[in-house]
Design a protein around this motif. Structure first.
Motif, PDB file in Angstrom:
ATOM      1  N   ILE A  32      -1.954  15.173 -50.454  1.00 33.50           N
ATOM      2  CA  ILE A  32      -2.428  15.556 -49.113  1.00 33.50           C
ATOM      3  C   ILE A  32      -2.192  14.415 -48.125  1.00 33.50           C
ATOM      4  N   VAL A  33      -2.521  13.190 -48.538  1.00 32.23           N
ATOM      5  CA  VAL A  33      -2.354  12.048 -47.645  1.00 32.23           C
ATOM      6  C   VAL A  33      -0.875  11.815 -47.325  1.00 32.23           C
ATOM      7  N   LYS A  34      -0.013  11.981 -48.314  1.00 29.54           N
ATOM      8  CA  LYS A  34       1.408  11.720 -48.108  1.00 29.54           C
ATOM      9  C   LYS A  34       2.122  12.826 -47.335  1.00 29.54           C
ATOM     10  N   ASN A  35       1.641  14.068 -47.404  1.00 27.82           N
ATOM     11  CA  ASN A  35       2.404  15.201 -46.886  1.00 27.82           C
ATOM     12  C   ASN A  35       1.750  15.954 -45.735  1.00 27.82           C
ATOM     13  N   PHE A  41      -1.949   8.056 -40.048  1.00 27.95           N
ATOM     14  CA  PHE A  41      -3.150   7.308 -39.684  1.00 27.95           C
ATOM     15  C   PHE A  41      -2.994   5.797 -39.775  1.00 27.95           C
ATOM     16  N   ASN A  42      -2.528   5.272 -40.880  1.00 30.52           N
ATOM     17  CA  ASN A  42      -2.416   3.822 -41.019  1.00 30.52           C
ATOM     18  C   ASN A  42      -0.979   3.458 -41.374  1.00 30.52           C
ATOM     19  N   PHE A  63      -8.176  -4.280 -46.504  1.00 35.20           N
ATOM     20  CA  PHE A  63      -8.955  -4.103 -45.288  1.00 35.20           C
ATOM     21  C   PHE A  63      -9.342  -2.630 -45.113  1.00 35.20           C
ATOM     22  N   SER A  64      -8.394  -1.733 -45.325  1.00 31.90           N
ATOM     23  CA  SER A  64      -8.651  -0.300 -45.205  1.00 31.90           C
ATOM     24  C   SER A  64      -9.671   0.164 -46.243  1.00 31.90           C
ATOM     25  N   TYR A 104     -12.791   8.770 -51.278  1.00 33.23           N
ATOM     26  CA  TYR A 104     -11.481   9.035 -51.863  1.00 33.23           C
ATOM     27  C   TYR A 104     -10.383   8.136 -51.286  1.00 33.23           C
ATOM     28  N   PRO A 105     -10.343   7.909 -49.961  1.00 34.93           N
ATOM     29  CA  PRO A 105      -9.334   6.965 -49.469  1.00 34.93           C
ATOM     30  C   PRO A 105      -9.501   5.563 -50.059  1.00 34.93           C
TER      31      PRO A 105
END
Length: 130
Positions: A32-35, A41-42, A63-64, A104-105
């Motif tokens: 989901i984050v990649k696609n 976002f970052n 840091f994130s 989760y992040p």
């Protein structure tokens, strides 16, 4: 960032087991984050070519990760207060998005940092052996 606490937090590993990461759904979350729009976002932690400084990316990931952990803890405290004062349903409506948007992040950053650490270690080993 220059405190002992930050250094300790930068080396956290909540889940070391790859199988447990799979069981909690990190693979679909990573997809989901990649696609999706989340990939925008970052941009500082994006690896686009082989000439990128992985140590710098790891620093940005740390840091994130810590920022997400702080957000998770803060919202969790508020949510538990709401569970106590308003009821379970109200608190859960805060904790579910909090888990997806903060915990989760952070776990994904930890997983990616482990991968970078393995790569950097193998690169250092190869350099020292040659």
């Amino acid at each position: 960032m220059k405190t002992k606490l930050y250094f300790k937090l930068s080396n956290l590993n909540f889940i070391k087991n790859k199988d447990l990461n799979k069981k909690i759904g990190m693979k679909p979350f990573k997809w989901i984050v990649k696609n999706t729009f989340f990939k925008y976002f970052n941009q500082k932690i994006k690896v686009e070519n082989q000439n990128v400084d992985l140590a710098e990316i790891r620093k940005e990931m740390t840091f994130s990760e810590i920022s997400h952990l702080i957000g998770f803890v803060f919202v969790a405290i508020v949510a538990f207060y709401q569970i106590y004062s308003k009821g379970l349903l109200f608190g859960l409506t805060m904790m579910i998005p909090n888990t997806l948007m903060n915990l989760y992040p952070s776990l994904l950053q930890q997983e990616n940092k482990r991968r970078i650490d393995i790569f950097l270690k193998s690169k250092t080993t190869l350099t020292h052996n040659n």
